[in-house]
Design an enzyme around this catalytic site. Structure first.
Site, PDB file in Angstrom:
ATOM      1  CD  GLU A  83      -1.724  16.277   4.551  1.00  0.00           C
ATOM      2  OE1 GLU A  83      -1.772  17.382   3.792  1.00  0.00           O
ATOM      3  OE2 GLU A  83      -0.778  16.114   5.359  1.00  0.00           O
TER       4      GLU A  83
ATOM      5  CE1 TYR B 298       9.711  -6.385 -11.952  1.00  0.00           C
ATOM      6  CE2 TYR B 298      11.756  -6.502 -10.669  1.00  0.00           C
ATOM      7  CZ  TYR B 298      10.833  -7.022 -11.653  1.00  0.00           C
ATOM      8  OH  TYR B 298      11.014  -8.137 -12.187  1.00  0.00           O
TER       9      TYR B 298
END
Length: 216
Positions: free
Chosen positions: A75, A121
């Site tokens: 990747e 958050y």
């Protein structure tokens, strides 16, 4: 910036912590970080987050040439796309975390803003998470899809695959991707229960107070 020796140790320590807590399994997931000289340290292909060796991390120089270590993750183009388009990116983490992948399988997801606004958050740590379509593992088209975002997102969710997050350093990137997984878990736990989401005004306040990249 920490020394390369400490950075190598930190990458492996954080990766093992995520592995030990079930955030990625087997030989899945990959992690990378910028070095002091502008190069990269990258987890090798086919390695487990639970057993990364600091000495075996793939090492690239500032020109993108491999100068040491084992063969890097397949990747690599995905990681490089974040570094090339986000000047603030000091590290990139990709997991195959269970709850975020499960959420990506369900119908009705918002492609532009994958995570529902359940807590402040996820907004603070991630901004809007872009849901990208399914790509074959290792397909360079994933990197092209990230480049198409022109550096406007620090986090993407690869459908049926896993999240990818860039941060200012490796600790920030790991914290953020854990927040993504935790929010996905909350979304699944409250699926079909009409949870009380943050209002548009509350989201605006979070974005303003914490200087979040949002209107992109």
């Amino acid at each position: 910036m920490v020394s390369e020796t400490k950075l190598r140790e930190q990458m492996c320590l954080l990766a093992k912590s995520m592995f030990d807590r079930g955030l990625t399994a087997g030989s899945t997931g990959n992690i990378s970080a910028r070095t002091e000289d502008g190069g990269l340290l990258v987890s090798p292909t086919g390695t487990s987050f639970g057993r990364l060796d600091p000495a075996h991390l793939s090492r690239f120089d500032a020109n993108g040439h491999q100068t040491g270590g084992h063969k890097p993750t397949k990747e690599m183009s995905l990681h490089q796309a974040f570094y090339d388009t986000r000047s603030t990116a000091g590290a990139v983490v990709h997991l195959h975390s269970c709850h975020s992948v499960a959420l990506s399988l369900l119908p009705g997801a918002d492609d532009d803003n994958f995570l529902p606004p359940l807590t402040p958050y996820s907004i603070m740590k991630l901004g809007k998470v872009k849901l990208l379509p399914f790509f074959m593992p290792g397909d360079t088209a994933m990197g092209n899809a990230v480049r198409g975002l022109a550096g406007k997102r620090s986090a993407v969710m690869l459908a049926n695959h896993g999240p990818v997050v860039a941060g200012k350093d490796v600790e920030a990137a790991c914290d953020a991707i854990e927040q993504l997984e935790d929010t996905a878990r909350l979304a699944l736990l409250t699926q079909g229960m009409a949870p009380r989401l943050l209002t548009a005004e509350q989201i605006k306040d979070v974005v303003t107070n914490f200087d979040v990249e949002w209107d992109t």
